[in-house]
Motif scaffolding. Structure first.
Motif, PDB file in Angstrom:
ATOM      1  N   ALA A  18       0.840  -1.194   0.000  1.00 53.54           N
ATOM      2  CA  ALA A  18       0.000   0.000   0.000  1.00 53.54           C
ATOM      3  C   ALA A  18       0.879   1.251   0.000  1.00 53.54           C
ATOM      4  CB  ALA A  18      -0.909  -0.007   1.219  1.00 53.54           C
ATOM      5  N   LEU A  19       0.514   2.206  -0.850  1.00 51.78           N
ATOM      6  CA  LEU A  19       1.277   3.437  -1.011  1.00 51.78           C
ATOM      7  C   LEU A  19       0.388   4.642  -0.725  1.00 51.78           C
ATOM      8  CD1 LEU A  19       2.987   2.520  -4.400  1.00 51.78           C
ATOM      9  CD2 LEU A  19       4.037   2.395  -2.132  1.00 51.78           C
ATOM     10  N   ARG A  20       0.979   5.672  -0.156  1.00 46.80           N
ATOM     11  CA  ARG A  20       0.293   6.954   0.012  1.00 46.80           C
ATOM     12  C   ARG A  20       0.830   7.911  -1.043  1.00 46.80           C
ATOM     13  NH1 ARG A  20      -2.684   7.930   4.403  1.00 46.80           N
ATOM     14  NH2 ARG A  20      -2.349  10.173   4.232  1.00 46.80           N
ATOM     15  N   VAL A  21      -0.054   8.388  -1.908  1.00 50.71           N
ATOM     16  CA  VAL A  21       0.317   9.332  -2.956  1.00 50.71           C
ATOM     17  C   VAL A  21      -0.164  10.710  -2.522  1.00 50.71           C
ATOM     18  CG1 VAL A  21       0.098   9.942  -5.383  1.00 50.71           C
ATOM     19  CG2 VAL A  21       0.137   7.532  -4.698  1.00 50.71           C
ATOM     20  N   GLU A  22       0.782  11.592  -2.319  1.00 54.55           N
ATOM     21  CA  GLU A  22       0.472  12.904  -1.750  1.00 54.55           C
ATOM     22  C   GLU A  22       0.693  13.991  -2.795  1.00 54.55           C
ATOM     23  OE1 GLU A  22       2.991  15.214   1.347  1.00 54.55           O
ATOM     24  OE2 GLU A  22       1.655  13.925   2.497  1.00 54.55           O
ATOM     25  N   LEU A  23      -0.371  14.713  -3.110  1.00 53.73           N
ATOM     26  CA  LEU A  23      -0.287  15.906  -3.939  1.00 53.73           C
ATOM     27  C   LEU A  23      -0.202  17.101  -3.003  1.00 53.73           C
ATOM     28  CD1 LEU A  23      -0.757  17.536  -6.658  1.00 53.73           C
ATOM     29  CD2 LEU A  23      -3.183  17.431  -6.069  1.00 53.73           C
ATOM     30  N   GLY A  24       0.828  17.950  -3.147  1.00 52.82           N
ATOM     31  CA  GLY A  24       1.004  19.047  -2.207  1.00 52.82           C
ATOM     32  C   GLY A  24       1.378  20.343  -2.880  1.00 52.82           C
ATOM     33  N   TRP A  25       1.076  21.457  -2.189  1.00 55.43           N
ATOM     34  CA  TRP A  25       1.447  22.787  -2.664  1.00 55.43           C
ATOM     35  C   TRP A  25       1.442  23.744  -1.483  1.00 55.43           C
ATOM     36  CZ3 TRP A  25      -3.195  20.441  -3.355  1.00 55.43           C
ATOM     37  CH2 TRP A  25      -4.330  21.087  -2.901  1.00 55.43           C
ATOM     38  N   ARG A  26       2.022  24.902  -1.705  1.00 53.97           N
ATOM     39  CA  ARG A  26       2.098  25.907  -0.649  1.00 53.97           C
ATOM     40  C   ARG A  26       0.861  26.795  -0.703  1.00 53.97           C
ATOM     41  NH1 ARG A  26       4.877  30.626  -1.226  1.00 53.97           N
ATOM     42  NH2 ARG A  26       6.145  29.696  -2.868  1.00 53.97           N
ATOM     43  N   SER A  27       0.199  26.961   0.444  1.00 55.75           N
ATOM     44  CA  SER A  27      -1.010  27.778   0.502  1.00 55.75           C
ATOM     45  C   SER A  27      -0.656  29.247   0.676  1.00 55.75           C
ATOM     46  CB  SER A  27      -1.906  27.319   1.658  1.00 55.75           C
ATOM     47  OG  SER A  27      -1.227  27.453   2.892  1.00 55.75           O
ATOM     48  N   GLY A  28      -1.644  30.109   0.452  1.00 55.00           N
ATOM     49  CA  GLY A  28      -1.436  31.532   0.615  1.00 55.00           C
ATOM     50  C   GLY A  28      -2.538  32.323  -0.057  1.00 55.00           C
ATOM     51  N   PRO A  29      -2.554  33.659   0.112  1.00 56.64           N
ATOM     52  CA  PRO A  29      -3.584  34.497  -0.512  1.00 56.64           C
ATOM     53  C   PRO A  29      -3.568  34.358  -2.033  1.00 56.64           C
ATOM     54  CG  PRO A  29      -2.332  35.739   1.136  1.00 56.64           C
ATOM     55  CD  PRO A  29      -1.610  34.442   0.927  1.00 56.64           C
ATOM     56  N   GLY A  30      -4.736  34.182  -2.615  1.00 54.27           N
ATOM     57  CA  GLY A  30      -4.852  34.085  -4.061  1.00 54.27           C
ATOM     58  C   GLY A  30      -4.473  32.749  -4.651  1.00 54.27           C
ATOM     59  N   VAL A  31      -4.115  31.783  -3.810  1.00 55.19           N
ATOM     60  CA  VAL A  31      -3.746  30.462  -4.310  1.00 55.19           C
ATOM     61  C   VAL A  31      -5.012  29.631  -4.509  1.00 55.19           C
ATOM     62  CG1 VAL A  31      -2.505  28.333  -3.805  1.00 55.19           C
ATOM     63  CG2 VAL A  31      -1.484  30.531  -3.205  1.00 55.19           C
ATOM     64  N   PRO A  32      -5.241  29.108  -5.714  1.00 57.49           N
ATOM     65  CA  PRO A  32      -6.452  28.297  -5.922  1.00 57.49           C
ATOM     66  C   PRO A  32      -6.366  26.962  -5.188  1.00 57.49           C
ATOM     67  CG  PRO A  32      -5.050  28.251  -7.863  1.00 57.49           C
ATOM     68  CD  PRO A  32      -4.433  29.243  -6.926  1.00 57.49           C
ATOM     69  N   ASP A  33      -7.487  26.282  -5.117  1.00 53.11           N
ATOM     70  CA  ASP A  33      -7.525  24.941  -4.533  1.00 53.11           C
ATOM     71  C   ASP A  33      -7.184  23.933  -5.627  1.00 53.11           C
ATOM     72  OD1 ASP A  33      -7.877  23.013  -2.632  1.00 53.11           O
ATOM     73  OD2 ASP A  33     -10.057  22.954  -2.783  1.00 53.11           O
ATOM     74  N   ALA A  34      -6.820  22.735  -5.221  1.00 54.89           N
ATOM     75  CA  ALA A  34      -6.536  21.660  -6.178  1.00 54.89           C
ATOM     76  C   ALA A  34      -7.049  20.349  -5.613  1.00 54.89           C
ATOM     77  CB  ALA A  34      -5.041  21.579  -6.481  1.00 54.89           C
ATOM     78  N   ASP A  35      -7.316  19.395  -6.494  1.00 51.97           N
ATOM     79  CA  ASP A  35      -7.870  18.105  -6.102  1.00 51.97           C
ATOM     80  C   ASP A  35      -7.133  16.985  -6.814  1.00 51.97           C
ATOM     81  OD1 ASP A  35     -10.376  18.899  -4.493  1.00 51.97           O
ATOM     82  OD2 ASP A  35     -10.611  20.055  -6.338  1.00 51.97           O
ATOM     83  N   ALA A  36      -6.778  15.955  -6.050  1.00 57.32           N
ATOM     84  CA  ALA A  36      -6.123  14.779  -6.609  1.00 57.32           C
ATOM     85  C   ALA A  36      -7.162  13.812  -7.152  1.00 57.32           C
ATOM     86  CB  ALA A  36      -5.273  14.099  -5.541  1.00 57.32           C
ATOM     87  N   SER A  37      -6.773  13.051  -8.174  1.00 54.57           N
ATOM     88  CA  SER A  37      -7.653  12.031  -8.751  1.00 54.57           C
ATOM     89  C   SER A  37      -6.794  10.924  -9.355  1.00 54.57           C
ATOM     90  CB  SER A  37      -8.576  12.636  -9.817  1.00 54.57           C
ATOM     91  OG  SER A  37      -7.823  13.268 -10.841  1.00 54.57           O
ATOM     92  N   ALA A  38      -7.438   9.813  -9.672  1.00 51.60           N
ATOM     93  CA  ALA A  38      -6.735   8.680 -10.266  1.00 51.60           C
ATOM     94  C   ALA A  38      -7.638   8.010 -11.292  1.00 51.60           C
ATOM     95  CB  ALA A  38      -6.311   7.674  -9.198  1.00 51.60           C
ATOM     96  N   LEU A  39      -7.029   7.496 -12.357  1.00 55.42           N
ATOM     97  CA  LEU A  39      -7.758   6.779 -13.394  1.00 55.42           C
ATOM     98  C   LEU A  39      -7.074   5.443 -13.627  1.00 55.42           C
ATOM     99  CD1 LEU A  39      -7.387  10.040 -14.636  1.00 55.42           C
ATOM    100  CD2 LEU A  39      -9.455   9.175 -15.736  1.00 55.42           C
TER     101      LEU A  39
END
Length: 430
Positions: free
Chosen positions: A13-34
Motif C-alpha cells: 500500500a502506497l500513500r500518494v500525496e499531492l502538495g502545494w504551498r497555501s497563501g492568498p490568491g492560491v487556488p484549490d486543487a484536487d487529486a484524482s486517479a484513473l
C-alpha cells in the motif's frame, strides 16, 4: 525525479500525496486517479476523485485534504497488490479549482510506503502556465513489477477535459426540444366504406427476457464551496436526495501554546491535546427535538429517529477521520431543521488560531464545503451549518458563527438560545 524518468515502487500500500504551498490568491486543487486498459478507462467506475472516492476493487481510495505548516496536501491511497490484472496503468492527476496551476506554488507529487513512511518517488512540477489539470505521474506494469513515471502533462480544459480524454462520460446539462404534438388524423373520405370490426387473433404469450441493465449515470464533476457572498445551496439541485450524507470537520492549529498568552489583545490558550466535539441540534417534522453529541453518549441513530449518527470522538482533526456526523437523506421529509455546531471540550479556551474546514459529502450528488473565518472573540462554540426543510428540499446554509457563552452558561445552551430551539439542558460528561 526529472520529468519523464521512472523508478521501481513496492507493491504494498502506497500513500500518494499531492502538495502545494497555501497563501492568498492560491487556488484549490484536487487529486484524482484513473485506472486504464489500453489507455482508456473500462467504465466511469475506474475514475477515483472527490465525488467518487473509492474504486470497487479497493485498490485506490481518495482520502482528502489536510493543512499543516502553510502547506496543503490531498492524498490518495493506492494498493498495487489489489489492482486488477487487466489494469495496465494507474494515472495520478490533479485539477485546479479557482485558477490555473501557474498560481499553485511548489506543486509536487510524492509516493510513500504507507506502512514505513519512506519516500519511494517524488516529482516537483514546475513551469505551469494556463493549465487547469495535470497528469503528474503514473504507476505502470513492466515485466511483472510496478514502476512510477513522472509525467507532467497539462490540460487547459480542467478536470472535464482530462476525464473525457481518458474515456469518462461527464454529466452535462441536457437541453431537450419541446415535444411535438401528434398530428390530427385526416378526416375520412366521403366515399370510404365503413370498416368491419377485426376478428380476434390469438397472440402467443411473449417470451420472458431479462430487462437490460440500467445505464450508468455519468460522472458529476461539480462541487460547491459556500462563501459569505453565496452562503446557501439546495441539496436537491445538487442531486443529493437520498443515501447517507457525511458531515466532516477537520482542523489545523496554526500556533500552539502551553500556557496563557496574548494575541490581538485577547487571551488564548491552545494545547497539543485540543479536543473539539461536533454536535447537531435537530427538530423533526413531528415536533420532536434533541441533540446528537458525545456528551452523555447521545450518539443518535441512522436508521431510526433522529436519523443522525455521530461517528465517535477524534482529537487530531485529520480529514481522513476527524469529527463526523452522518445524516440519512432517505428520511429527509422527517427533518424540519438541523443545526450542526462544534464546541471546545478541552485543550483551549477559544477558537483563536484554529483553521477549520467543514465538508458535507452526500452519497449521491456534489460535495459541499466551506472554511471557517478567523475567530476574533473568546468563543468556545461555533454554529457551522443550518439545514432546513423548505417544501421537501433541504437547504444548507453556511453559518460559521462564533458564539460567546455568558458566565455559567454551557455552549449547548448558548446555541439553543441564539437559534431558539427551546430545549431543557442538564450537565453531561463523556
Amino acid at each position: 525525479m526529472p520529468k519523464g524518468s521512472n523508478t521501481p515502487v513496492p507493491t504494498t500500500a502506497l500513500r500518494v500525496e499531492l502538495g502545494w504551498r497555501s497563501g492568498p490568491g492560491v487556488p484549490d486543487a484536487d487529486a484524482s486517479a484513473l485506472l486504464l486498459v489500453g489507455g482508456k478507462v473500462r467504465s466511469d467506475a475506474d475514475f477515483v476523485f472527490y465525488n467518487q472516492p473509492a474504486h470497487a476493487s479497493g485498490a485506490v481510495r481518495h482520502e482528502g485534504k489536510s493543512t499543516s505548516g502553510g502547506r496543503v496536501t490531498d492524498t490518495l491511497v493506492v494498493d498495487l497488490a489489489r489492482v486488477e490484472p487487466s489494469i495496465e496503468t494507474v494515472v495520478l492527476a490533479a485539477s485546479a479549482d479557482g485558477g490555473s496551476f501557474a498560481h499553485l506554488p511548489d506543486l509536487y507529487i510524492e509516493v510513500r510506503d504507507a506502512a514505513r513512511g519512506t519516500v519511494a518517488a517524488r516529482f516537483d512540477s514546475t513551469g505551469a502556465t494556463v493549465e487547469t489539470a495535470f497528469v503528474l505521474g503514473e504507476f505502470y506494469r513492466r515485466q511483472g513489477a510496478w514502476k512510477f513515471r513522472a509525467v507532467g502533462q497539462g490540460y487547459a480544459t480542467g478536470l472535464e477535459g482530462l476525464a473525457t480524454d481518458f474515456g469518462i462520460t461527464v454529466d452535462e446539462p441536457q437541453h431537450t426540444a419541446p415535444p411535438v404534438p401528434p398530428a390530427a388524423p385526416a378526416p375520412p373520405h366521403p366515399s370510404a366504406r365503413p370498416t368491419m370490426p377485426a376478428l380476434p387473433v390469438t397472440v402467443p404469450p411473449p417470451v420472458h427476457q431479462a430487462p437490460p441493465p440500467p445505464p450508468l449515470a455519468p460522472v458529476r464533476l461539480t462541487k460547491v464551496t459556500l462563501t459569505k457572498a453565496a452562503p446557501a445551496v439546495s441539496l436537491t439541485k445538487q442531486g443529493a436526495t437520498s443515501g447517507a450524507m457525511r458531515v466532516n470537520l477537520n482542523w489545523e492549529v496554526r500556533k500552539q501554546f502551553s500556557g496563557w498568552g496574548a494575541k490581538h489583545g485577547r487571551a488564548v490558550a491552545l494545547h497539543h491535546d485540543l479536543d473539539l466535539d461536533l454536535c447537531a441540534l435537530f427538530e423533526l417534522s413531528d415536533g420532536r427535538k434533541g441533540v446528537v453529541q458525545a456528551l452523555g453518549n447521545a450518539f443518535g441513530a441512522l436508521h431510526q429517529p433522529p436519523y443522525i449518527h455521530l461517528d465517535g470522538d477524534d482529537r487530531t482533526g485529520a480529514v481522513a477521520s476527524g469529527e463526523n456526523l452522518t445524516i440519512n437523506l432517505d428520511h429527509r421529509d422527517d427533518f424540519r431543521r438541523i443545526l450542526v455546531f462544534v464546541t471546545i471540550y478541552e485543550g483551549a479556551r477559544s477558537f483563536a488560531d484554529l483553521h477549520a474546514t467543514v465538508t458535507l459529502q452526500p452519497q449521491f450528488g456534489a460535495p459541499v464545503d466551506f472554511a471557517l473565518d478567523e475567530c476574533t472573540v473568546p468563543s468556545t462554540v461555533c454554529a457551522l451549518a443550518l439545514i432546513t426543510n423548505q417544501g421537501g428540499d433541504l437547504i444548507v446554509q453556511r453559518e460559521a458563527r462564533y458564539l460567546v457563552p455568558d458566565r455559567g452558561v454551557s455552549p449547548q445552551r448558548t446555541v439553543d438560545r441564539v437559534y431558539n430551539w427551546g430545549m431543557n439542558w442538564t450537565p453531561g460528561r463523556k
